[in-house]
Write an enzyme that holds these catalytic residues in place. Structure first.
Site, PDB file in Angstrom:
ATOM      1  N   ILE A 265      -8.419 -10.067 -10.357  1.00  0.00           N
ATOM      2  CA  ILE A 265      -8.938  -9.699 -11.686  1.00  0.00           C
ATOM      3  C   ILE A 265     -10.358  -9.149 -11.544  1.00  0.00           C
ATOM      4  O   ILE A 265     -11.177  -9.699 -10.803  1.00  0.00           O
ATOM      5  CB  ILE A 265      -8.996 -10.954 -12.605  1.00  0.00           C
ATOM      6  CG1 ILE A 265      -7.634 -11.649 -12.666  1.00  0.00           C
ATOM      7  CG2 ILE A 265      -9.541 -10.612 -13.989  1.00  0.00           C
ATOM      8  CD1 ILE A 265      -6.617 -11.027 -13.564  1.00  0.00           C
ATOM      9  N   LEU A 266     -10.637  -8.072 -12.257  1.00  0.00           N
ATOM     10  CA  LEU A 266     -12.004  -7.541 -12.327  1.00  0.00           C
ATOM     11  C   LEU A 266     -12.534  -7.859 -13.720  1.00  0.00           C
ATOM     12  O   LEU A 266     -11.831  -7.648 -14.715  1.00  0.00           O
ATOM     13  CB  LEU A 266     -12.002  -6.031 -12.086  1.00  0.00           C
ATOM     14  CG  LEU A 266     -11.583  -5.598 -10.675  1.00  0.00           C
ATOM     15  CD1 LEU A 266     -11.361  -4.090 -10.623  1.00  0.00           C
ATOM     16  CD2 LEU A 266     -12.603  -6.033  -9.629  1.00  0.00           C
TER      17      LEU A 266
ATOM     18  N   HIS B  90       0.729   1.310 -13.464  1.00  0.00           N
ATOM     19  CA  HIS B  90       1.527   0.182 -13.970  1.00  0.00           C
ATOM     20  C   HIS B  90       2.998   0.599 -13.974  1.00  0.00           C
ATOM     21  O   HIS B  90       3.331   1.685 -14.462  1.00  0.00           O
ATOM     22  CB  HIS B  90       1.078  -0.204 -15.380  1.00  0.00           C
ATOM     23  CG  HIS B  90       1.827  -1.375 -15.898  1.00  0.00           C
ATOM     24  ND1 HIS B  90       1.556  -2.674 -15.496  1.00  0.00           N
ATOM     25  CD2 HIS B  90       2.887  -1.456 -16.737  1.00  0.00           C
ATOM     26  CE1 HIS B  90       2.409  -3.496 -16.077  1.00  0.00           C
ATOM     27  NE2 HIS B  90       3.230  -2.789 -16.838  1.00  0.00           N
TER      28      HIS B  90
ATOM     29  N   GLY C  76       0.782  -1.226   0.000  1.00  0.00           N
ATOM     30  CA  GLY C  76       0.000   0.000   0.000  1.00  0.00           C
ATOM     31  C   GLY C  76       0.819   1.285   0.000  1.00  0.00           C
ATOM     32  O   GLY C  76       0.356   2.309   0.489  1.00  0.00           O
TER      33      GLY C  76
ATOM     34  N   GLU D 296       5.888   6.393  -9.536  1.00  0.00           N
ATOM     35  CA  GLU D 296       4.538   5.979  -9.119  1.00  0.00           C
ATOM     36  C   GLU D 296       3.939   6.897  -8.053  1.00  0.00           C
ATOM     37  O   GLU D 296       2.791   7.325  -8.165  1.00  0.00           O
ATOM     38  CB  GLU D 296       4.571   4.545  -8.578  1.00  0.00           C
ATOM     39  CG  GLU D 296       4.936   3.529  -9.633  1.00  0.00           C
ATOM     40  CD  GLU D 296       4.870   2.098  -9.115  1.00  0.00           C
ATOM     41  OE1 GLU D 296       3.981   1.770  -8.324  1.00  0.00           O
ATOM     42  OE2 GLU D 296       5.740   1.300  -9.505  1.00  0.00           O
TER      43      GLU D 296
HETATM   44  C1  GRF Z   1       3.359  -1.091  -7.578  1.00  0.00           C
HETATM   45  O1  GRF Z   1       4.594  -1.369  -8.160  1.00  0.00           O
HETATM   46  C2  GRF Z   1       2.339  -0.885  -8.660  1.00  0.00           C
HETATM   47  O2  GRF Z   1       2.850  -0.281  -9.791  1.00  0.00           O
HETATM   48  C3  GRF Z   1       1.930  -2.265  -8.969  1.00  0.00           C
HETATM   49  O3  GRF Z   1       1.933  -2.941  -7.722  1.00  0.00           O
HETATM   50  C4  GRF Z   1       2.816  -2.292  -6.818  1.00  0.00           C
HETATM   51  C5  GRF Z   1       2.015  -1.915  -5.595  1.00  0.00           C
HETATM   52  O4  GRF Z   1       2.789  -1.493  -4.535  1.00  0.00           O
HETATM   53  N1  GRF Z   1       0.716  -2.302  -9.713  1.00  0.00           N
HETATM   54  P1  GRF Z   1       2.102  -0.886  -3.230  1.00  0.00           P
HETATM   55  O5  GRF Z   1       1.139  -1.934  -2.666  1.00  0.00           O
HETATM   56  O6  GRF Z   1       1.394   0.376  -3.607  1.00  0.00           O
HETATM   57  O7  GRF Z   1       3.235  -0.642  -2.288  1.00  0.00           O
END
Ligand code: GRF
Length: 205
Positions: A95-96, A112, A14, A183
């Site tokens: 999966i949704l 992603h 998270g 991210e």
């Molecule tokens: C991230 O690398 C995101 O891009 C991918 O899953 C990971 C989630 O990490 N889809 P977190 O649970 O937010 O730490």
């Protein structure tokens, strides 16, 4: 509507949820409010983060619930109980179905950890994405926030940010750099953009 209600779907640590919570506290996420954290497993540390931030949380486990239909019915129930307008998939590993995503056109964001269309699609998640980037020898990777449609990682791109691959990178080191530099920056920005459109009635729904 003053603010759009956001549900953040998580399965693991998270850290992206935390970036959204921090952006909300800092006021950079101001057109939306995190109204629900939905975890796919009771073990998700994201649930702790929700608790600390005083955000309501729910667990919907596909494995415990049994069928995809019942799993999605439980999700729909939680979303309507919290009057949700926007869903943010932040490391959600269940999966949704197309039936589900079709009900939320232009309202589901996903993060992603690569520059789509590289290293994406079915089966490309978590460390596998960074392993593939290192195996291909790319010098630049990054992250993408996109809207979700029926094609895995195929919906319209909202934001992207590039990150350098450095000599000696392991998948874990690269994953961390992509999270820190891309991210955690992009996801709150994209959430604000979408929520602002919804609040102003300018989204395409
Ligand atoms: C991230 O690398 C995101 O891009 C991918 O899953 C990971 C989630 O990490 N889809 P977190 O649970 O937010 O730490």
């Amino acid at each position: 509507m003053l603010k759009a209600n956001i549900a953040v779907f998580c399965s693991g640590g998270g850290t992206n949820l935390q970036a959204l919570l921090d952006a909300q506290a800092a006021g950079t996420l101001r057109s939306g409010r995190i109204a629900l954290v939905l975890a796919s497993t009771p073990e998700a540390y994201a649930l702790e983060r929700a608790k600390k931030a005083g955000v309501p949380a729910a667990v919907c486990s596909r494995r415990e619930i049994g069928s995809q239909e019942a799993f999605e019915a439980a999700i729909r129930k939680a979303l309507s109980a919290h009057d949700i307008h926007v869903i943010v998939l932040a490391g959600f590993l269940s999966i949704l179905s197309e039936d589900f995503t079709r009900c939320w056109p232009g309202r589901i964001l996903n993060i992603h950890p690569s520059l789509i269309p590289a290293f994406c699609g079915k089966g490309m998640y978590g460390l596998k994405v960074h392993e593939a980037a290192l195996a291909r020898g790319v010098k630049i990777t990054g992250a993408t926030v996109h809207l979700v449609n029926e094609i895995p990682d195929g919906g319209p791109i909202v934001l992207q940010r590039a990150v350098e691959v450095l000599p000696g990178d392991t998948p874990e080191i690269l994953q961390r750099r992509v999270m820190e530099q891309a991210e955690w920056v992009l996801l709150p920005q994209a959430a604000e953009l979408l929520c602002a459109q919804i609040v102003k009635g300018e989204d395409k729904q």
